[in-house]
Design an enzyme around this catalytic site. Structure first.
Site, short mmCIF file in Angstrom:
data_model
loop_
_atom_site.label_atom_id
_atom_site.label_comp_id
_atom_site.label_asym_id
_atom_site.label_seq_id
_atom_site.Cartn_x
_atom_site.Cartn_y
_atom_site.Cartn_z
N GLU A 105 0.80 -1.22 0.00
CA GLU A 105 0.00 0.00 0.00
C GLU A 105 0.84 1.27 0.00
O GLU A 105 0.30 2.37 -0.20
CB GLU A 105 -0.94 0.00 1.21
CG GLU A 105 -2.06 -1.04 1.08
CD GLU A 105 -2.94 -1.14 2.30
OE1 GLU A 105 -2.51 -0.68 3.39
OE2 GLU A 105 -4.05 -1.68 2.19
N GLU A 136 7.85 -21.67 7.96
CA GLU A 136 8.00 -20.79 9.11
C GLU A 136 9.02 -21.33 10.11
O GLU A 136 9.50 -20.58 10.97
CB GLU A 136 6.66 -20.57 9.80
CG GLU A 136 6.14 -21.76 10.59
CD GLU A 136 4.91 -21.39 11.40
OE1 GLU A 136 4.97 -21.60 12.62
OE2 GLU A 136 3.92 -20.91 10.84
#
Length: 325
Positions: A105, A136
């Site tokens: 963004e 992860e």
């Protein structure tokens, strides 16, 4: 021939490994079981919504308790970005997706280059949509992802992990710190491994979740709030705004083109005709258009003044030959 039962049987070593991990998870606030909610599925939908809304209201208070740490991390980030450094988020699962969301963004909002704010997720881009098993758990994978970016001491790496123990996030800040980059550890448990590995630990303790261990809920909301602050206030410090106006907005669609004209109008009070003419003369750059109108200079002069002031509009206005504000 090995039977299915034999193949799926846990080994003593695996039992020990999982036992240790279960014991570790049991100590985490974000994993705590809440017996008072054990029959929440029996409640009406409105009542569940009320409970969930009440849980969410506690998150801003938890963030507020860590504002000094957040501000210090922002100041460090802004100082490095002013020298050409990058802001890099690294996380797995929901935290990784939140980092990518915040990074994605920044270009339309602040006209940053996509290489300036980067989101890394364990397992790569495909993990944005589909979980990549085991990614992860690899600190080495985090180091490799950062190595591919040619990390420098002017960069800032933000490890994001609700538990504060995720190897990918911890490995990212450990590798970044060894490279001399600024490190921030954003987690939702106190005294976390991620916090210990970071120069700027930000531990937002939101408490146990409505659904046991579902850290996309309060923990995810807390992380989003902090990431909003990290990127937005850093961009304010870098001169990407004028007051509360997004003067570096990139007008890449009709809505943003309309918004850019409204921003110029709010900043200058100029007529629509003057705004259109000025934007045309400044290649649609909102900040340049505002400086041209308020500083009473032409487009090339506005560009020169902004370059000399490192893009800070107020400084450029102060340096303009005929500033009217």
């Amino acid at each position: 021939m090995t039977s299915t039962t034999d193949a799926n049987a846990a080994t003593p070593g695996r039992d020990s490994e999982y036992g240790e991990l279960r014991a570790e998870l049991a100590t985490l606030t974000t994993e705590a079981f809440r017996p008072e909610l054990a029959e929440i599925d029996r409640l009406g939908t409105l009542e569940i919504a009320r409970i969930m809304n009440g849980e969410d209201r506690t998150v801003p208070t938890a963030v507020a308790a860590r504002l000094p740490e957040i501000a210090a991390a922002i100041d460090g980030t802004a100082a490095r970005m002013a020298r050409g450094g990058r802001l890099i988020y690294a996380g797995a699962g929901t935290p990784g997706r939140l980092g990518i969301l915040d990074a994605s963004e920044c270009p339309p909002t602040f006209n940053t280059d996509p290489s300036e704010v980067i989101g890394l997720i364990a397992g790569g881009p495909s993990a944005i949509i589909t979980a990549v098993e085991g990614a992860e758990d690899s600190a080495e994978l985090a180091a490799a992802d950062l190595e591919a970016l040619d990390l420098t001491s002017d960069d800032t790496v933000v490890g994001i992990s609700a538990s504060g123990r995720t190897p990918y996030a911890v490995g990212a800040v450990e590798h970044a710190r060894a490279k001399g980059a600024l490190t921030i550890g954003l987690s939702c448990n106190a005294d976390s491994a991620l916090g210990a590995a970071s120069e700027h630990p930000i531990e937002i303790v939101v408490g146990p979740e409505l659904l046991t261990g579902s850290t996309r809920l309060k923990a995810g909301t807390a992380q989003k709030l902090v990431l909003n602050m990290l990127s937005t206030i850093t961009m304010i410090r870098l001169g990407k705004t004028y007051g509360n106006l997004m003067v570096d907005v990139r007008a890449s669609n009709e809505k943003l083109r309309a918004r850019s004209r409204r921003i110029v109008a709010l900043a200058t009070g100029a007529s629509d005709e003057e705004i259109e003419a000025t934007l045309a003369a400044t290649d649609g750059e909102v900040k340049n258009a505002i400086l041209t109108i308020l500083g009473q200079v032409d487009g090339p002069t506005a560009a020169t003044l902004l370059s000399a002031s490192d893009g800070h509009l107020r400084a450029a206005l102060a340096a303009a030959p005929r500033t009217t504000t």
